[in-house]
Scaffold this motif. Structure first.
Motif, PDB file in Angstrom:
ATOM      1  N   PRO A 201       0.831  -1.219   0.000  1.00  0.00           N
ATOM      2  CA  PRO A 201       0.000   0.000   0.000  1.00  0.00           C
ATOM      3  C   PRO A 201       0.863   1.265   0.000  1.00  0.00           C
ATOM      4  O   PRO A 201       1.664   1.482   0.914  1.00  0.00           O
ATOM      5  CB  PRO A 201      -0.810  -0.140   1.297  1.00  0.00           C
ATOM      6  CG  PRO A 201      -0.901  -1.611   1.534  1.00  0.00           C
ATOM      7  CD  PRO A 201       0.425  -2.169   1.057  1.00  0.00           C
ATOM      8  N   SER A 202       0.706   2.093  -1.025  1.00  0.00           N
ATOM      9  CA  SER A 202       1.656   3.172  -1.292  1.00  0.00           C
ATOM     10  C   SER A 202       1.729   4.211  -0.179  1.00  0.00           C
ATOM     11  O   SER A 202       2.813   4.652   0.201  1.00  0.00           O
ATOM     12  CB  SER A 202       1.310   3.853  -2.619  1.00  0.00           C
ATOM     13  OG  SER A 202       1.402   2.925  -3.671  1.00  0.00           O
ATOM     14  N   GLY A 203       0.586   4.633   0.339  1.00  0.00           N
ATOM     15  CA  GLY A 203       0.604   5.686   1.350  1.00  0.00           C
ATOM     16  C   GLY A 203       1.272   5.277   2.648  1.00  0.00           C
ATOM     17  O   GLY A 203       1.836   6.118   3.355  1.00  0.00           O
ATOM     18  N   LYS A 204       1.196   3.991   2.989  1.00  0.00           N
ATOM     19  CA  LYS A 204       1.744   3.533   4.267  1.00  0.00           C
ATOM     20  C   LYS A 204       3.238   3.800   4.378  1.00  0.00           C
ATOM     21  O   LYS A 204       3.757   4.044   5.467  1.00  0.00           O
ATOM     22  CB  LYS A 204       1.487   2.034   4.459  1.00  0.00           C
ATOM     23  CG  LYS A 204       0.081   1.701   4.904  1.00  0.00           C
ATOM     24  CD  LYS A 204      -0.034   0.232   5.284  1.00  0.00           C
ATOM     25  CE  LYS A 204      -1.446  -0.081   5.800  1.00  0.00           C
ATOM     26  NZ  LYS A 204      -1.581  -1.499   6.162  1.00  0.00           N
ATOM     27  N   LYS A 205       3.950   3.726   3.256  1.00  0.00           N
ATOM     28  CA  LYS A 205       5.399   3.935   3.279  1.00  0.00           C
ATOM     29  C   LYS A 205       5.755   5.321   3.823  1.00  0.00           C
ATOM     30  O   LYS A 205       6.784   5.508   4.459  1.00  0.00           O
ATOM     31  CB  LYS A 205       5.979   3.807   1.866  1.00  0.00           C
ATOM     32  CG  LYS A 205       6.043   2.411   1.297  1.00  0.00           C
ATOM     33  CD  LYS A 205       6.734   2.476  -0.058  1.00  0.00           C
ATOM     34  CE  LYS A 205       6.891   1.113  -0.686  1.00  0.00           C
ATOM     35  NZ  LYS A 205       7.598   1.190  -1.981  1.00  0.00           N
ATOM     36  N   TRP A 206       4.907   6.312   3.528  1.00  0.00           N
ATOM     37  CA  TRP A 206       5.230   7.687   3.900  1.00  0.00           C
ATOM     38  C   TRP A 206       5.397   7.821   5.405  1.00  0.00           C
ATOM     39  O   TRP A 206       6.329   8.468   5.887  1.00  0.00           O
ATOM     40  CB  TRP A 206       4.139   8.640   3.397  1.00  0.00           C
ATOM     41  CG  TRP A 206       4.023   8.688   1.903  1.00  0.00           C
ATOM     42  CD1 TRP A 206       4.698   7.920   0.996  1.00  0.00           C
ATOM     43  CD2 TRP A 206       3.170   9.544   1.141  1.00  0.00           C
ATOM     44  NE1 TRP A 206       4.308   8.242  -0.284  1.00  0.00           N
ATOM     45  CE2 TRP A 206       3.380   9.229  -0.231  1.00  0.00           C
ATOM     46  CE3 TRP A 206       2.252  10.529   1.459  1.00  0.00           C
ATOM     47  CZ2 TRP A 206       2.709   9.887  -1.257  1.00  0.00           C
ATOM     48  CZ3 TRP A 206       1.580  11.188   0.443  1.00  0.00           C
ATOM     49  CH2 TRP A 206       1.799  10.877  -0.903  1.00  0.00           C
ATOM     50  N   GLY A 207       4.456   7.212   6.139  1.00  0.00           N
ATOM     51  CA  GLY A 207       4.528   7.290   7.595  1.00  0.00           C
ATOM     52  C   GLY A 207       5.757   6.579   8.145  1.00  0.00           C
ATOM     53  O   GLY A 207       6.382   7.049   9.104  1.00  0.00           O
ATOM     54  N   PHE A 208       6.120   5.440   7.533  1.00  0.00           N
ATOM     55  CA  PHE A 208       7.306   4.692   7.983  1.00  0.00           C
ATOM     56  C   PHE A 208       8.567   5.549   7.839  1.00  0.00           C
ATOM     57  O   PHE A 208       9.421   5.567   8.717  1.00  0.00           O
ATOM     58  CB  PHE A 208       7.477   3.399   7.173  1.00  0.00           C
ATOM     59  CG  PHE A 208       6.393   2.391   7.388  1.00  0.00           C
ATOM     60  CD1 PHE A 208       5.625   2.392   8.533  1.00  0.00           C
ATOM     61  CD2 PHE A 208       6.133   1.413   6.432  1.00  0.00           C
ATOM     62  CE1 PHE A 208       4.614   1.459   8.730  1.00  0.00           C
ATOM     63  CE2 PHE A 208       5.135   0.476   6.606  1.00  0.00           C
ATOM     64  CZ  PHE A 208       4.371   0.502   7.769  1.00  0.00           C
ATOM     65  N   VAL A 209       8.670   6.253   6.690  1.00  0.00           N
ATOM     66  CA  VAL A 209       9.869   7.055   6.439  1.00  0.00           C
ATOM     67  C   VAL A 209       9.887   8.291   7.345  1.00  0.00           C
ATOM     68  O   VAL A 209      10.920   8.633   7.930  1.00  0.00           O
ATOM     69  CB  VAL A 209       9.944   7.458   4.946  1.00  0.00           C
ATOM     70  CG1 VAL A 209      11.097   8.419   4.694  1.00  0.00           C
ATOM     71  CG2 VAL A 209      10.105   6.207   4.074  1.00  0.00           C
ATOM     72  N   ARG A 210       8.749   8.935   7.499  1.00  0.00           N
ATOM     73  CA  ARG A 210       8.689  10.157   8.319  1.00  0.00           C
ATOM     74  C   ARG A 210       8.953   9.875   9.795  1.00  0.00           C
ATOM     75  O   ARG A 210       9.343  10.776  10.542  1.00  0.00           O
ATOM     76  CB  ARG A 210       7.319  10.822   8.175  1.00  0.00           C
ATOM     77  CG  ARG A 210       7.178  11.665   6.932  1.00  0.00           C
ATOM     78  CD  ARG A 210       5.940  12.529   7.027  1.00  0.00           C
ATOM     79  NE  ARG A 210       6.103  13.563   8.026  1.00  0.00           N
ATOM     80  CZ  ARG A 210       6.184  14.860   7.762  1.00  0.00           C
ATOM     81  NH1 ARG A 210       6.157  15.278   6.512  1.00  0.00           N
ATOM     82  NH2 ARG A 210       6.308  15.750   8.719  1.00  0.00           N
ATOM     83  N   ALA A 211       8.736   8.637  10.216  1.00  0.00           N
ATOM     84  CA  ALA A 211       8.944   8.291  11.626  1.00  0.00           C
ATOM     85  C   ALA A 211      10.419   8.341  12.023  1.00  0.00           C
ATOM     86  O   ALA A 211      10.745   8.300  13.216  1.00  0.00           O
ATOM     87  CB  ALA A 211       8.377   6.903  11.909  1.00  0.00           C
ATOM     88  N   ASN A 212      11.303   8.422  11.043  1.00  0.00           N
ATOM     89  CA  ASN A 212      12.736   8.460  11.314  1.00  0.00           C
ATOM     90  C   ASN A 212      13.245   9.901  11.223  1.00  0.00           C
ATOM     91  O   ASN A 212      12.986  10.595  10.240  1.00  0.00           O
ATOM     92  CB  ASN A 212      13.490   7.588  10.296  1.00  0.00           C
ATOM     93  CG  ASN A 212      13.082   6.129  10.391  1.00  0.00           C
ATOM     94  OD1 ASN A 212      13.527   5.407  11.276  1.00  0.00           O
ATOM     95  ND2 ASN A 212      12.208   5.689   9.490  1.00  0.00           N
ATOM     96  N   ALA A 213      13.975  10.316  12.240  1.00  0.00           N
ATOM     97  CA  ALA A 213      14.482  11.692  12.287  1.00  0.00           C
ATOM     98  C   ALA A 213      15.672  11.879  11.349  1.00  0.00           C
ATOM     99  O   ALA A 213      16.289  10.911  10.900  1.00  0.00           O
ATOM    100  CB  ALA A 213      14.885  12.033  13.722  1.00  0.00           C
TER     101      ALA A 213
END
Length: 560
Positions: free
Chosen positions: A227-239
């Motif tokens: 699912p394409s949108g889910k990746k965004w949250g995974f990446v943003r969770a990293n500082a």
């Protein structure tokens, strides 16, 4: 008596060393390399780009130039050599070896082209051309399966290739890429292009956009289907610094949908990429585009420059990287290794690239077509995908259709389409051919018989059959083709393209090709080999390579 007479002071002539050990660089070769690199930074991640410069200028990579490049970049010769010899589009020539002829012809021998007579074409070219002037090589899929058989003469692709067309191209010195007509930056802006990006940058909420993408049902269209949108949250969770990488290495035989869109509407993709980069606050966007698409590379160079001139991106924000002929670089971690200037060897996971990607920073990886749809979702709403429903499946799918159909091409159809629907969209079967079998999603998906004609070709629907949709690369076979020959073609491809890092894949593909050439297959041994490859290979290449073998033994037992 002087000290010289007693031998206390000796010159050591003949014993001393004027240079370090190892191969020495020549001033002439170093001057060549410096001229090519000009004022570019001597960063190790640009090694492959610099190897391209030398290959393009001289037609090969001589030992002298490789040594000079290592000196100029302050890298070891071993590092430069291992990268240069990993990629198929680099011709490494040692001292005393003869460089290749000035002109190289690469004949595609993947499944669609083989069905269209690629082997006979290659043999005719080898017989009819002077090998001292023209080199004829086999090559894997060039992403032009709709016009098979295809070859590349220099950087010029010849569709529906014949020896006569090749002779005409040589006579006209027509060896450069032909850029098709496409929607450029100004034409795209006139249709409202980049308004969505500008609005989002001004007052957008990335989570709202992510919800739109999720509600549309968009999934990764490179083959994995995440699912394409889910990746965004995974990446943003990293500082810290983050990157975006576009996987444009569309190397799965039978696939040409990304090229289709990039040669027509490149800015739909570019705007989607910049929206995704905005969403994860990426410091840089890397576009990794396969070298087999020279026209696409030229289009992207022009249009990235137009974006910079319009101040929509800062100079250098979009970093276009050119592949060098390695199918394995379609695997996301291998692509990242290649972007870093290394061999394209897949990484062990975890950690995943969303956490540890380019230069060990969190990296969002998207396929070209996925980003194309992100623009459309932002402009038209999630309904552009989720309002279409067929056979219980929602959404649209771009099918690359080739083989024994009347009108090969890219067809945008409901995601619930069956193979019957897809063949109908492609004008039915070619004249004189009866439908026998099909490859639903590239060689990794294997072969299914014509009797399985009521299953939607979509994510999750083909797994119970031991297959999957992958990149939606549909190749249709007829009663004039043998399933065992098609399966052997697929395994030969995997044997050539295995990176060699893990033994189950490297040795397994080689052994499978040998076993599959027997008149009667040793099925118990092949089954055992398939299990070892699927269970123990590092990445998807070795894990999926057994699919053509298993499905051929299951559905076409009379042939093996």
């Amino acid at each position: 008596m002087s000290l010289d007479d007693v031998g206390i002071w000796k010159s050591g002539r003949g014993k001393g060393r004027r240079t370090p050990k190892g191969r020495q660089y020549s001033d002439e070769a170093l001057a060549d390399v410096k001229a090519l690199l000009d004022d570019q930074p001597r960063r190790s991640d640009l090694l492959i780009e610099f190897l391209h410069l030398i290959q393009d200028k001289y037609g090969h990579l001589s030992a002298a130039h490789l040594r000079a490049l290592a000196e100029e970049m302050r890298m070891s010769m071993a590092e430069v050599y291992e990268v240069a010899t990993f990629y198929a589009h680099f011709d490494v020539i040692k001292e005393g070896e003869t460089p290749p002829p000035a002109l190289t012809i690469r004949v595609c021998d993947s499944l669609s082209c083989e069905l269209a007579g690629a082997q006979q074409l290659k043999a005719a070219l080898e017989d009819g051309l002077d090998p001292t002037e023209v080199r004829v090589l086999r090559a894997p899929c060039m992403g032009r399966c709709d016009t098979a058989p295809v070859l590349e003469i220099g950087h010029n692709h010849i569709d529906h290739a014949t020896p006569e067309k090749v002779q005409a191209a040589i006579a006209a010195d027509d060896t450069h890429a032909h850029v098709p007509d496409y929607q450029d930056f100004n034409a795209y802006r006139e249709t409202g292009g980049y308004s969505a990006l500008i609005d989002l940058r001004a007052n957008g909420n990335w989570e709202e956009v992510q919800d739109k993408v999720l509600s549309s049902g968009l999934r990764g269209l490179g083959g994995a289907g995440f699912p394409s949108g889910k990746k965004w949250g995974f990446v943003r969770a990293n500082a810290g610094s983050r990157y975006l990488a576009v996987n444009g290495d569309e190397g799965e035989p039978g696939t040409f949908k990304d090229r289709y869109y990039l040669e027509r509407v490149p800015h739909l993709f570019l705007e989607g990429m910049l929206i995704a980069a905005w969403a994860v606050e990426a410091d840089t966007c890397f576009i990794y585009m396969r070298d087999e698409y020279p026209a696409v590379l030229e289009i992207l160079r022009r249009e990235i420059a137009a974006l910079e001139a319009a101040s929509l991106v800062a100079p250098g924000y979009i970093d276009l990287r050119r592949g060098a002929g390695a199918y394995i670089c379609g695997e996301e971690s291998a692509m990242i290794e290649s972007i870093e200037g290394k061999r394209g060897l897949p990484r062990h996971r975890p950690p995943y690239v969303a956490q540890v990607g380019i230069f060990n920073r969190p990296t969002l990886v998207h396929n070209v077509e996925t980003l194309h749809w992100i623009t459309r979702i932002c402009r038209e709403g999630p309904e552009c995908l989720n309002s279409t429903e067929k056979n219980g499946r929602k959404g649209l799918r771009s099918y690359s259709v080739s083989g024994r159909v009347a009108k090969p091409g890219v067809y945008l159809l409901p995601a619930g389409s069956t193979i019957t629907d897809i063949i109908d969209a492609a004008g039915g079967m070619a004249e004189g051919h009866v439908f026998k079998a099909y490859q639903p999603g590239g060689p990794s998906s294997g072969l299914l018989p014509a009797s399985i004609n009521d299953v939607p070709l979509d994510f999750d629907t083909l797994q119970p059959l031991g297959s999957f949709i992958g990149s939606a690369a549909v190749v249709v076979l007829s009663d004039q083709d043998k399933a065992r020959d098609a399966a052997l073609n697929m395994l030969r491809f995997f044997e050539d393209e295995s990176c060699g890092q893990c033994t189950p894949c490297r040795v397994g593909c080689e052994k499978a090709v040998k076993l599959m050439q027997a008149d009667k297959w040793d099925q118990p041994l092949l089954d055992e080999l398939c299990t070892a490859m699927a269970d123990a290979s590092i990445c998807g290449l070795g894990q999926a390579a057994p699919n053509p073998i298993r499905l051929t033994m299951t559905h076409f037992p009379d042939e093996v």
